[in-house]
Structure formats: C-alpha cells, structure tokens
Design a protein around this motif. Structure first.
Motif, mmCIF file in Angstrom:
data_model
loop_
_atom_site.group_PDB
_atom_site.id
_atom_site.type_symbol
_atom_site.label_atom_id
_atom_site.label_comp_id
_atom_site.label_asym_id
_atom_site.label_seq_id
_atom_site.Cartn_x
_atom_site.Cartn_y
_atom_site.Cartn_z
ATOM 1 N N MET A 1 59.378 -44.301 76.222
ATOM 2 C CA MET A 1 59.945 -44.823 77.436
ATOM 3 C C MET A 1 61.116 -45.757 77.159
ATOM 4 O O MET A 1 62.064 -45.757 77.921
ATOM 5 C CB MET A 1 58.886 -45.583 78.240
ATOM 6 N N ARG A 2 61.017 -46.549 76.109
ATOM 7 C CA ARG A 2 62.101 -47.487 75.819
ATOM 8 C C ARG A 2 63.389 -46.748 75.477
ATOM 9 O O ARG A 2 64.476 -47.181 75.847
ATOM 10 C CB ARG A 2 61.712 -48.411 74.670
ATOM 11 N N ILE A 3 63.275 -45.643 74.764
ATOM 12 C CA ILE A 3 64.458 -44.887 74.384
ATOM 13 C C ILE A 3 65.114 -44.299 75.639
ATOM 14 O O ILE A 3 66.344 -44.350 75.784
ATOM 15 C CB ILE A 3 64.099 -43.771 73.373
ATOM 16 N N ALA A 4 64.324 -43.784 76.542
ATOM 17 C CA ALA A 4 64.870 -43.217 77.788
ATOM 18 C C ALA A 4 65.553 -44.302 78.608
ATOM 19 O O ALA A 4 66.614 -44.067 79.205
ATOM 20 C CB ALA A 4 63.759 -42.560 78.595
ATOM 21 N N HIS A 5 64.996 -45.485 78.622
ATOM 22 C CA HIS A 5 65.588 -46.599 79.360
ATOM 23 C C HIS A 5 66.923 -47.015 78.735
ATOM 24 O O HIS A 5 67.894 -47.269 79.444
ATOM 25 C CB HIS A 5 64.620 -47.782 79.398
ATOM 26 N N ARG A 6 66.979 -47.064 77.417
ATOM 27 C CA ARG A 6 68.223 -47.431 76.730
ATOM 28 C C ARG A 6 69.310 -46.384 76.951
ATOM 29 O O ARG A 6 70.479 -46.725 77.182
ATOM 30 C CB ARG A 6 67.974 -47.623 75.241
ATOM 31 N N ILE A 7 68.929 -45.121 76.865
ATOM 32 C CA ILE A 7 69.903 -44.050 77.094
ATOM 33 C C ILE A 7 70.428 -44.118 78.522
ATOM 34 O O ILE A 7 71.632 -43.987 78.765
ATOM 35 C CB ILE A 7 69.279 -42.674 76.789
ATOM 36 N N SER A 8 69.544 -44.355 79.454
ATOM 37 C CA SER A 8 69.937 -44.486 80.854
ATOM 38 C C SER A 8 70.900 -45.657 81.060
ATOM 39 O O SER A 8 71.886 -45.547 81.778
ATOM 40 C CB SER A 8 68.691 -44.664 81.722
ATOM 41 N N THR A 9 70.632 -46.761 80.405
ATOM 42 C CA THR A 9 71.489 -47.942 80.507
ATOM 43 C C THR A 9 72.871 -47.659 79.912
ATOM 44 O O THR A 9 73.900 -48.023 80.496
ATOM 45 C CB THR A 9 70.840 -49.144 79.792
ATOM 46 N N VAL A 10 72.912 -47.018 78.770
ATOM 47 C CA VAL A 10 74.179 -46.702 78.120
ATOM 48 C C VAL A 10 74.995 -45.741 78.990
ATOM 49 O O VAL A 10 76.204 -45.939 79.193
ATOM 50 C CB VAL A 10 73.943 -46.107 76.710
#
Length: 104
Positions: A1-10
């Motif tokens: 989930m953290r990776i998906a959140h970071r990708i979304s933020t970027v």
C-alpha cells in the motif's frame, strides 16, 4: 500500500507541475493563445493578399495575445489606413499597432 501511495503522490505532483508549466504569464502566451495568434496572423495576411491595391509581401504581420503589429512598406499613403481597416475587421483582433511606412 505504501508503494501505491507514493506512486500516486509522484504522479499527482507531475500532473500539477505540467499544468502550471502550460499556464500563461504576462511575458509568455499559453499554447492556446499561441494557436489563436497564429490563426489571426494567417487571416490578416490572407486579407492583405486578397486586396489588389496592397502588396502583401511588403507588409509584415505579427500577433501577440490578439494585438496585431503591422510593419513594412506601402506604395501610397492611402494604403496605410486601408491595411489597418482590413486588419481590424478580422475576428479575434483586439488592437492594431501600425508601423507601416510609405515607400519612396
């Protein structure tokens, strides 16, 4: 989930930066304004070419944010107001700057 959140933020950040980069400023026209100015320039040149009294090849046309600048030369003084009048009749023209001179 953290990776998906970071990708979304970027990706969101890149989208915002892209949109801000396309926004117009006081010194730069937006892409849409540039296209509009190009269309206006083309219409003005076509109107000048269609007039039999004016030598359109000797009149330069530049457009920036709806303001058209005419420069160059005409063969008779009465051709200057004619060129300005033709330019003002083009849709999208907000202002006309006249720098046309009479050729001697």
């Amino acid at each position: 989930m953290r990776i998906a959140h970071r990708i979304s933020t970027v990706l969101s950040s890149l989208l915002v930066v892209t949109l801000v980069a396309c926004a117009p400023s006081s010194k730069h026209a937006s892409t849409g304004e540039y296209i509009d100015d190009t269309m206006i320039t083309g219409k003005v040149k076509a109107a000048l070419v269609a007039d039999p009294d004016l030598k359109a090849t000797e009149i330069n046309v530049e457009t920036y944010k709806g303001t058209v600048q005419l420069s160059g030369f005409v063969s008779a003084p009465e051709h200057i107001p004619k060129a300005v009048q033709l330019t003002r009749g083009i849709e999208g023209v907000k202002n006309v700057k006249n720098d046309i001179a009479v050729k001697r």
